[in-house]
Design an enzyme around this catalytic site. Structure first.
Site, PDB file in Angstrom:
ATOM      1  NE  ARG A   1      -0.148 101.929  67.559  1.00 23.11           N
ATOM      2  CZ  ARG A   1      -0.671 100.932  66.821  1.00 23.11           C
ATOM      3  NH1 ARG A   1      -1.922 100.598  66.993  1.00 23.11           N
ATOM      4  NH2 ARG A   1       0.054 100.294  65.932  1.00 23.11           N
TER       5      ARG A   1
ATOM      6  CB  ILE B   1      -0.391  96.018  67.993  1.00 18.84           C
ATOM      7  CG1 ILE B   1      -1.354  97.168  68.264  1.00 18.84           C
ATOM      8  CG2 ILE B   1       0.999  96.555  67.736  1.00 18.84           C
ATOM      9  CD1 ILE B   1      -0.984  97.972  69.536  1.00 18.84           C
ATOM     10  CB  SER B   2      -4.241  96.501  63.579  1.00 21.54           C
ATOM     11  OG  SER B   2      -4.631  95.171  63.446  1.00 21.54           O
ATOM     12  CD  GLN B   3      -2.002 101.362  58.629  1.00 19.80           C
ATOM     13  OE1 GLN B   3      -2.543 100.402  58.078  1.00 19.80           O
ATOM     14  NE2 GLN B   3      -1.669 102.453  58.005  1.00 19.80           N
TER      15      GLN B   3
END
Lengths: 795, 236
Positions: free
Chosen positions: B59, B85-87
């Site tokens: 990530r 960038i999503s959780q």
């Protein structure tokens, strides 16, 4: 010298109020508006801090006042003009949207506080220094101060039309320098004049080369401009906000569109106000026979009957207006408060919308919708409200917005404006956990109860899509045939009936499934009304009790008493993301209060904790700080509703109040000015506040339909006596204090400043929790404290 | 002699860099393992292929360098242009919801940094992803190529139209929701296919919405609100 000093204090006061308005305008444009409010509230503590510094170094400053005072004013003008570009260069670009996820942003926030604080501090220091040095003339000096503030507020509105936001601080920054030029000392005239002329470079340069206002990348405008080929095609500035029209190939708007829609969603230009989405420029043609809103839950009233006369409240850019015309309405009254937006739609944007706002069926009224409802006498087959909330929810960021259109009384007003077959339609975006839907349902149920409608299930219906719910209230009872039509509409659009005669639980989730059915259970209990609804209001974790004119905060859902419980259920870190709006006020209040206490206590280390008149100073000036602000805030709220034009009403009321208070202050300079005089004046103010609390609202409501100019005159008559007397206790108090213990005068100035700032946040909290009547009652109590302090000393 | 010393210096510095880098990579690996355990498994994600994918995709490479130290934190991160960038939890939850299988073809709307596409590509046969902002799309494409994902195709275009020539899709993942669900996307969903959309601002509470095509009918399902921290409905 004296006359120039009065002019000078007037100029610097007007610059401070103008700068505050400009800052609000700019910060709301580039950042999240709640943070703008918080940042400015904290920065205003500069007033309190100036008192602290005067208490510590006042004697030296008074000795050197000839040189020091103009220099402070010059510094104020230079920092005022250059603080925003300076802060951006030095501290980087602070983004309020990231505060909760990145602790680095907190440092930037603190530095932003500090840089703005300096400007208010310098301005207040100049005024405070004048008061301390010439306290014998406090009555007339305070008059000049308030007159300057009042006129500054009014003049700012004109400047908002003339200058783009980025130039406003530079314009305001010229005024303190002019104020300094008026009082340059004769002894050192050459160097001081040179400094004054040199200091003009900052505002003039920034007027010629204004800084770029870099808006947060999370604001709607920034995101729209990131789309390929996006550009601002039209830009206008005004006190209504900075309006920009953006065009891009990928901008489409079809809120809550049915999954059964198979056509193409048209590309629209979009209107932004202060960087926030305001509405689409509707791609509409008079020849259209269908409208994309036919494929949304908004079409529900048109399934029930065909309305001929329609009123669209908060019409925005005219989306619902175009829908009504397409559905055959012969008369559409569009009520919209933002005159600039309707002017654009009538002129520059008319070709895009097939001249919708010039259509023979359409009449545009530029007023706040609730004010128009109160003054109007016509009846309508359909009244359409704007959609509540936004897609995905806003986590309560509108919590502190007075929404006079969504109160119980507002729906009663709408009911009175309905024809025999009339309907009220209101659409709301769904959100989790459900709040808006339940509060709206409760409001509509209570409205029908109050009217005395017996079988409510035949007068209130609702349809739920994947993202929206539309409620319709009807004057006539819904027939079985109409109910069947609604069912067919739901089936064709993949919607589910939420409230419909003969509904069953299964049909409520035919197309749009919920994880569990607690929404239905709560909705049924609220719709049942009485004790059943009362239980839900009491037990639910969020405040879903209907809003009233006394507490017009429809979007305020946070129950302070449930904070611990919410923290247990959702985790403490989640709460800001659920109900951030109201929390920001709480956080601001705590920050201001802590800082204010420090600012008030620090001077005591230097001037000593004991001795005559310290207790009196605290009681007298904190009472005044709180009382004055509380009354001012309530008056503005009431008169905004009265006039229906928030900006002009606020400016007019604020200015009238300040000028009348100034006149009171000037008159007080002729009074003897002992403690007994103050007791009489504060007693009178208390009586007036109580009378206003009881009779102001009915008086205003009974005269709301009078012509605008008559209303202006009437409001001035109402404001003048109260404001006149409210202008007296501050200068009288300072004068009395100076006669007994002159060294406490700067401290008193600081206390008054600190408490005034605290009161703005405190008044909001009280209004939300208990209502405006309580704010008025507590204003009377605050003046009572001042009175008691003076009775004590008089005795 | 001088040159030799310089060379030695460079060698030492390179060695140090290597040590630092490997230590960092090891740290990231530990952080990633902890993220899966504490943020994802602990909150009820059980779909094994999803968990494996989240474990293996690095990530931190999809996060801007200045925020890399926060890559495995329990929240979304800005990647520029107002996008995030999503959780991690949202990415995993969305992946699990579309029930991806190895033979699936998936369409993603809103490539962003490319992280969600990389997770899906670990599980399914083909991933087609569309990004409207050229700067984001180009850098995501570069990164995806560098990481050797041959089953991901990136297109810079308006996601509204979907990617008809590769449809219909077994699943569609929309990472940036709007007020409408584009009709072309609904059309490009296979019968029985699933589309997942997060509703709400990435910095606030998000509710995931699942759209399913069943013959002529299109059903939607609102799922639980999700947030930075465990978000259960207990106690209501």
């Amino acid at each position: 010298m004296t006359r120039r000093l009065y002019l000078s204090i007037g100029f610097i006061s007007s610059s401070i109020i103008g700068f505050q308005l400009a800052l609000m305008h700019i910060l709301s444009y580039i950042q999240w508006s709640h943070f703008a409010w918080m940042v400015i509230s904290v920065a205003l503590l500069g007033f309190g801090a100036s008192g602290t510094i005067l208490a510590l170094a006042g004697r030296w400053m008074v000795r050197k006042i000839d040189t020091v005072l103009p220099l402070i004013m010059i510094a104020c003008g230079v920092t005022m003009s250059s603080v925003l570009p300076f802060a951006e260069r030095v501290f980087g670009t602070f983004d309020s949207y990231l505060v909760f996820i990145d602790s680095k942003e907190l440092y930037s926030l603190l530095l932003t506080y500090f840089s703005l604080f300096v400007v208010f501090f310098l301005g207040a220091l100049a005024i405070g220094l004048i008061y301390v040095a010439y306290v014998q003339k406090i009555g007339s000096l305070y008059f000049a101060d308030l007159l300057g503030s009042g006129l500054g507020g009014l003049a700012s509105l004109g400047l908002f039309w003339a200058f783009y936001p980025a130039k406003l601080p530079a314009v305001m920054g010229l005024l303190p320098i002019v104020a300094a030029a008026l009082i340059l000392p004769q002894k050192k005239i050459r160097p001081m004049a040179a400094i004054t002329i040199a200091s003009l470079a900052a505002p003039l340069l920034l007027l010629l080369y204004p800084p770029d206002l870099k808006i947060s990348e999370y604001k709607g405008l920034a995101r729209a401009l990131d789309l390929p080929g996006a550009e601002v095609r039209l830009e206008r500035t005004s006190p209504y906000g900075h309006i920009e029209v953006v065009t891009a190939d990928a901008l489409r708007y079809a809120p809550g569109l049915s999954m059964s829609f198979t056509g193409d969603i048209p590309v629209n230009d979009v209107v932004f106000c202060n960087g926030d989405w305001y509405g689409p420029v509707v791609s509409w043609s008079a020849a259209d026979t269908s409208h994309f809103l036919d494929y949304t839950t908004n079409a529900l009233p048109y399934i029930i009957t065909i309305p001929e006369t329609t009123m669209i409240l908060e019409a925005g850019t005219g989306l619902n207006v175009s829908h009504a015309v397409t559905r055959g309405a012969t008369s559409v009254t569009a009520v919209e408060h933002n005159r600039l937006v309707t002017d654009l739609l009538k002129n520059e944007l008319a070709p895009d919308t097939d001249s919708l706002f010039h259509h023979k069926a359409v009449t545009v009224k530029n007023l706040h919708s609730r004010s128009y409802l109160l003054a109007d006498t016509a009846t309508y087959d359909l009244i359409v409200l704007p959609t509540i909330e936004t897609f995905g929810g806003t986590s309560g960021i509108h919590a502190l917005k007075e929404q006079y259109l969504l109160t119980r009384e507002a729906f009663l007003n709408m009911w009175e404006r309905l024809s025999d077959r009339g309907m009220i339609s209101v659409t709301v975006w769904t959100e989790e956990p459900p709040r808006n839907i339940l509060k709206l349902l409760g409001t509509l149920t209570e409205t029908l109860q109050e009217i005395g409608v017996e079988d409510r299930s035949r007068h209130l219906m609702a349809v739920r899509g994947w993202g929206t719910v539309t409620f319709v209230v009807t004057r006539e009872a819904l027939t079985d045939y109409q109910a069947e039509n609604i069912r067919e509409f739901c089936s064709a659009m993949y919607f589910d009936p939420l409230y419909l005669p003969g509904k069953d639980d299964e049909e409520r989730m035919s197309y749009n499934i919920l994880t569990d059915s607690y929404l239905f259970e709560l909705a049924d209990r609220i719709a049942a009304g009485g004790e059943s609804a009362e239980e839900v209001y009491r037990d639910y974790d969020f405040n879903i009790r209907p809003a009233t004119d006394n507490r017009p905060y429809f979007s305020q859902f946070l129950k302070l008493s449930r904070l611990t419980r919410l923290s247990d259920i959702y985790g403490s870190k989640s709460i800001p993301f659920l109900e951030v709006g109201y929390l920001i006020v709480g956080i601001t209040f705590i920050q201001i209060t802590v800082a204010a206490i420090i600012l008030i206590i620090v001077p005591l280390f230097f001037i000593g904790w004991r001795g005559g008149y310290r207790g009196y100073t605290v009681l007298h000036f904190s009472g005044l700080g709180i009382g004055f602000m509380f009354v001012e805030i309530v008056l503005i709220q009431r008169l905004v509703l009265y006039f229906g034009s928030p900006i002009y009403a606020a400016a007019a009321v604020l200015s009238a109040m300040l000028i009348c208070s100034g006149a009171g202050s000037w008159y007080s300079s002729r009074m003897k000015g002992g403690f007994r005089d103050i007791v009489r004046v504060t007693g009178l103010i208390m009586v007036i506040i109580i009378l206003y609390g009881l009779f102001l609202t009915p008086l205003l409501l009974s005269t709301i339909s009078l012509p605008f100019l008559v209303k202006i005159a009437f409001s001035m008559v109402i404001i003048a006596p109260m404001a006149f007397f409210m202008g007296m206790p501050f200068p009288l108090g300072l004068k009395s204090l100076s006669e007994h213990n002159r060294s406490l005068v700067p401290w008193a100035w600081g206390i008054n400043g600190c408490l005034s700032v605290i009161s703005t946040a405190l008044a909001l909290i009280i209004a939300v929790e208990a209502g405006f009547l309580w704010v008025m009652a507590l204003a009377a109590v605050a003046y009572g404290i001042t009175m008691v302090a003076n009775i004590w000393k008089a005795a | 002699m001088k040159i030799v010393i310089q060379r030695e210096k460079i060698a030492v510095m390179a060695a140090l860099l290597l040590i630092c880098f490997s230590a960092t990579a090891q740290d990231f690996s530990l952080l990633r393992e902890r993220m899966v355990r504490d943020q994802i498994e602990a909150r009820g994600i059980t779909h094994e292929p999803t968990l494996n994918a989240v474990r293996s995709v690095e990530r931190h490479l999809f996060v801007p360098p200045e925020r890399r130290n926060m890559a495995y934190d329990d929240g979304p991160l800005p990647i520029g242009h107002g996008q995030t960038i999503s959780q991690p939890l949202i990415v995993a939850y969305m992946t699990e919801l579309v029930n991806p299988e190895p033979h699936h073809t998936v369409l993603e709307i809103g490539t962003g940094s490319g992280y969600q596409a990389a997770i899906l590509a670990e599980i399914v046969e083909r991933v087609f992803t569309i990004e409207i902002i050229p700067e984001l799309g180009n850098s995501a494409r570069e990164l995806i190529d560098d990481l050797g994902y041959e089953n991901i195709e990136v297109k810079i275009a308006d996601g509204y139209y979907g990617w008809e020539e590769h449809g219909p899709f077994d699943a569609i993942v929309v990472t940036a929701a709007a007020e409408n669900i584009p009709p072309p996307l609904v059309r490009q969903l296979k019968d029985g296919g699933r589309m997942v959309i997060p509703v709400g601002s990435p910095f606030m509470v998000q509710t995931l919405m699942l759209v399913e095509r069943r013959g002529d009918r299109v059903l939607t399902q609102s799922l639980m609100p999700v947030n930075f921290v465990p978000f259960t409905r207990g106690g209501r």
